[in-house]
Design a protein around this motif. Structure first.
Motif, mmCIF file in Angstrom:
data_model
loop_
_atom_site.group_PDB
_atom_site.id
_atom_site.type_symbol
_atom_site.label_atom_id
_atom_site.label_comp_id
_atom_site.label_asym_id
_atom_site.label_seq_id
_atom_site.Cartn_x
_atom_site.Cartn_y
_atom_site.Cartn_z
ATOM 1 N N GLU A 25 0.837 -1.196 0.000
ATOM 2 C CA GLU A 25 0.000 0.000 0.000
ATOM 3 C C GLU A 25 0.870 1.243 0.000
ATOM 4 O OE1 GLU A 25 -2.447 -0.278 3.480
ATOM 5 O OE2 GLU A 25 -3.931 -1.489 2.442
ATOM 6 N N VAL A 26 0.542 2.157 -0.891
ATOM 7 C CA VAL A 26 1.188 3.466 -0.938
ATOM 8 C C VAL A 26 0.358 4.385 -0.042
ATOM 9 C CG1 VAL A 26 1.802 5.408 -2.425
ATOM 10 C CG2 VAL A 26 2.062 3.066 -3.264
ATOM 11 N N ILE A 27 1.018 5.092 0.853
ATOM 12 C CA ILE A 27 0.340 5.985 1.800
ATOM 13 C C ILE A 27 0.578 7.427 1.373
ATOM 14 C CG2 ILE A 27 0.067 6.620 4.233
ATOM 15 C CD1 ILE A 27 -0.417 3.613 3.615
ATOM 16 N N LEU A 28 -0.509 8.125 1.079
ATOM 17 C CA LEU A 28 -0.448 9.539 0.691
ATOM 18 C C LEU A 28 -1.202 10.340 1.744
ATOM 19 C CD1 LEU A 28 -1.385 8.913 -3.021
ATOM 20 C CD2 LEU A 28 0.876 9.474 -2.169
ATOM 21 N N ARG A 29 -0.582 11.429 2.205
ATOM 22 C CA ARG A 29 -1.197 12.250 3.251
ATOM 23 C C ARG A 29 -1.341 13.683 2.766
ATOM 24 N NH1 ARG A 29 1.367 11.716 8.791
ATOM 25 N NH2 ARG A 29 -0.709 12.341 9.347
ATOM 26 N N TYR A 30 -2.527 14.250 3.054
ATOM 27 C CA TYR A 30 -2.831 15.630 2.672
ATOM 28 C C TYR A 30 -3.442 16.339 3.869
ATOM 29 C CZ TYR A 30 -2.324 13.748 -2.018
ATOM 30 O OH TYR A 30 -1.842 13.133 -3.142
ATOM 31 N N ARG A 31 -3.148 17.627 4.007
ATOM 32 C CA ARG A 31 -3.728 18.449 5.076
ATOM 33 C C ARG A 31 -4.698 19.440 4.452
ATOM 34 N NH1 ARG A 31 -0.619 19.712 9.497
ATOM 35 N NH2 ARG A 31 -1.240 17.605 9.992
ATOM 36 N N ALA A 32 -5.888 19.555 5.053
ATOM 37 C CA ALA A 32 -6.875 20.562 4.643
ATOM 38 C C ALA A 32 -6.430 21.902 5.209
ATOM 39 C CB ALA A 32 -8.258 20.185 5.150
ATOM 40 N N VAL A 33 -6.125 22.873 4.343
ATOM 41 C CA VAL A 33 -5.562 24.134 4.800
ATOM 42 C C VAL A 33 -6.476 25.340 4.597
ATOM 43 C CG1 VAL A 33 -3.159 23.404 4.586
ATOM 44 C CG2 VAL A 33 -4.308 24.422 2.623
ATOM 45 N N GLN A 34 -7.527 25.173 3.793
ATOM 46 C CA GLN A 34 -8.416 26.308 3.534
ATOM 47 C C GLN A 34 -9.794 25.779 3.175
ATOM 48 O OE1 GLN A 34 -6.802 29.147 0.748
ATOM 49 N NE2 GLN A 34 -8.822 29.828 0.131
ATOM 50 N N ALA A 35 -10.834 26.488 3.601
ATOM 51 C CA ALA A 35 -12.198 26.081 3.270
ATOM 52 C C ALA A 35 -12.406 26.149 1.765
ATOM 53 C CB ALA A 35 -13.201 26.975 3.993
ATOM 54 N N GLY A 36 -13.154 25.191 1.253
ATOM 55 C CA GLY A 36 -13.455 25.156 -0.172
ATOM 56 C C GLY A 36 -13.799 23.745 -0.613
ATOM 57 N N GLN A 37 -13.848 23.570 -1.937
ATOM 58 C CA GLN A 37 -14.162 22.277 -2.535
ATOM 59 C C GLN A 37 -13.050 21.910 -3.495
ATOM 60 O OE1 GLN A 37 -17.923 22.732 -4.502
ATOM 61 N NE2 GLN A 37 -18.836 23.752 -2.751
ATOM 62 N N PHE A 38 -12.777 20.606 -3.579
ATOM 63 C CA PHE A 38 -11.692 20.180 -4.450
ATOM 64 C C PHE A 38 -11.891 18.720 -4.850
ATOM 65 C CE2 PHE A 38 -7.356 18.517 -5.150
ATOM 66 C CZ PHE A 38 -6.953 19.382 -6.151
ATOM 67 N N LEU A 39 -11.691 18.430 -6.131
ATOM 68 C CA LEU A 39 -11.713 17.054 -6.611
ATOM 69 C C LEU A 39 -10.277 16.556 -6.618
ATOM 70 C CD1 LEU A 39 -13.132 14.587 -7.860
ATOM 71 C CD2 LEU A 39 -12.688 15.611 -10.099
ATOM 72 N N LEU A 40 -9.969 15.649 -5.688
ATOM 73 C CA LEU A 40 -8.642 15.058 -5.632
ATOM 74 C C LEU A 40 -8.666 13.842 -6.554
ATOM 75 C CD1 LEU A 40 -5.798 14.909 -4.457
ATOM 76 C CD2 LEU A 40 -6.748 13.614 -2.538
ATOM 77 N N SER A 41 -7.930 13.932 -7.635
ATOM 78 C CA SER A 41 -7.913 12.882 -8.648
ATOM 79 C C SER A 41 -6.472 12.411 -8.836
ATOM 80 C CB SER A 41 -8.477 13.428 -9.962
ATOM 81 O OG SER A 41 -8.443 12.446 -10.962
ATOM 82 N N LEU A 42 -6.252 11.109 -8.628
ATOM 83 C CA LEU A 42 -4.918 10.522 -8.738
ATOM 84 C C LEU A 42 -4.909 9.455 -9.825
ATOM 85 C CD1 LEU A 42 -4.413 9.936 -4.912
ATOM 86 C CD2 LEU A 42 -3.496 11.824 -6.240
ATOM 87 N N THR A 43 -3.788 9.360 -10.514
ATOM 88 C CA THR A 43 -3.601 8.339 -11.553
ATOM 89 C C THR A 43 -2.370 7.518 -11.204
ATOM 90 O OG1 THR A 43 -4.585 9.783 -13.209
ATOM 91 C CG2 THR A 43 -3.269 7.957 -14.028
ATOM 92 N N TYR A 44 -2.470 6.205 -11.422
ATOM 93 C CA TYR A 44 -1.367 5.296 -11.130
ATOM 94 C C TYR A 44 -0.635 4.991 -12.431
ATOM 95 C CZ TYR A 44 1.013 1.318 -8.913
ATOM 96 O OH TYR A 44 1.951 0.465 -8.393
ATOM 97 N N GLY A 45 0.626 5.379 -12.482
ATOM 98 C CA GLY A 45 1.407 5.146 -13.692
ATOM 99 C C GLY A 45 2.869 5.457 -13.466
ATOM 100 N N ARG A 46 3.630 5.299 -14.539
ATOM 101 C CA ARG A 46 5.059 5.616 -14.504
ATOM 102 C C ARG A 46 5.266 6.994 -15.106
ATOM 103 N NH1 ARG A 46 7.404 -0.100 -16.846
ATOM 104 N NH2 ARG A 46 7.548 -1.155 -14.838
#
Length: 171
Positions: A131-152
Motif C-alpha cells: 500500500e502506498v500511503i499519501l497524506r494531505y492536510r486541509a488548509v483552507q475552506a473550499g471544494q476540491f476534486l482530488l484525482s490521482l492516476t497510477y502510472g510511470r
C-alpha cells in the motif's frame, strides 16, 4: 478559645487535647469567618436586572483536527473535512516497479501534501507489492476534486489507467 467546626468538633473527650491547629483563638474566629464569606461572595456571579446571573460568555472552541483514513473502497466518494484535518489515503501500489500515484491537477490552496508518499509492503520479498500511503492536510475552506492516476512518470499513460478520486468539502 473556640473549637473549629467540622471533623474535629465534639471529638475530644474530657482532658483530651486536639491536634495542633484544631483550635483558634476566639479573636480570630469572627474575622476568619467574615474573610471566608467575602472570598466566596467575590466568586459568585453578579445578578443581572432580572435577579438572575448573566450567562457565561461563549468561548469559541476549535474542533481537534482529525485524521480521515481512506482506502481504494472510497474511490468516488465525497469527504467532509475541517481545516486542519489530515486525509490519509492507502492505495495499492508497488513503487519498486516505477509506478506511483500522481495528482492529475495541481492541488491548489484547499489541500496540501504532507511529505512524500509512504509505503507499507504486504510481504517480505524484494519488490513486494503493498500500500502506498499519501497524506494531505486541509488548509483552507473550499471544494476540491482530488484525482490521482497510477502510472510511470517516464511512460505515456495507457488508455485506461487506474485512477482514484474523492471530492473534498473543507469547512
Amino acid at each position: 478559645m473556640t473549637d473549629i467546626p467540622g471533623r474535629f468538633a465534639g471529638s475530644f473527650g474530657p482532658g483530651a487535647e486536639p491536634p495542633p491547629g484544631a483550635r483558634l483563638p476566639a479573636r480570630w474566629a469572627a474575622p476568619g469567618v467574615l474573610g471566608l464569606a467575602l472570598l466566596l461572595g467575590a466568586c459568585a456571579p453578579v445578578a443581572g436586572p432580572g435577579g438572575t446571573a448573566p450567562p457565561a460568555p461563549a468561548v469559541p472552541t476549535r474542533p481537534v483536527p482529525k485524521t480521515i483514513r481512506l482506502d481504494q473502497a472510497a474511490n468516488g466518494s465525497i469527504v467532509d473535512l475541517r481545516v486542519g484535518d489530515t486525509l490519509e489515503l492507502s492505495l495499492p501500489g508497488n513503487p519498486s516497479t516505477g509506478y506511483a500515484w500522481s495528482p492529475n491537477l495541481t492541488l491548489g490552496t484547499v489541500v496540501q501534501p504532507l511529505g512524500g508518499p509512504g509505503f507499507r509492503p504486504s510481504g517480505t520479498g524484494l519488490g513486494a507489492a503493498g500500500e502506498v500511503i499519501l497524506r494531505y492536510r486541509a488548509v483552507q475552506a473550499g471544494q476540491f476534486l482530488l484525482s490521482l492516476t497510477y502510472g510511470r512518470s517516464f511512460e505515456p499513460l495507457p488508455p485506461n489507467p487506474p485512477t482514484f478520486q474523492v471530492f473534498l468539502f473543507v469547512r
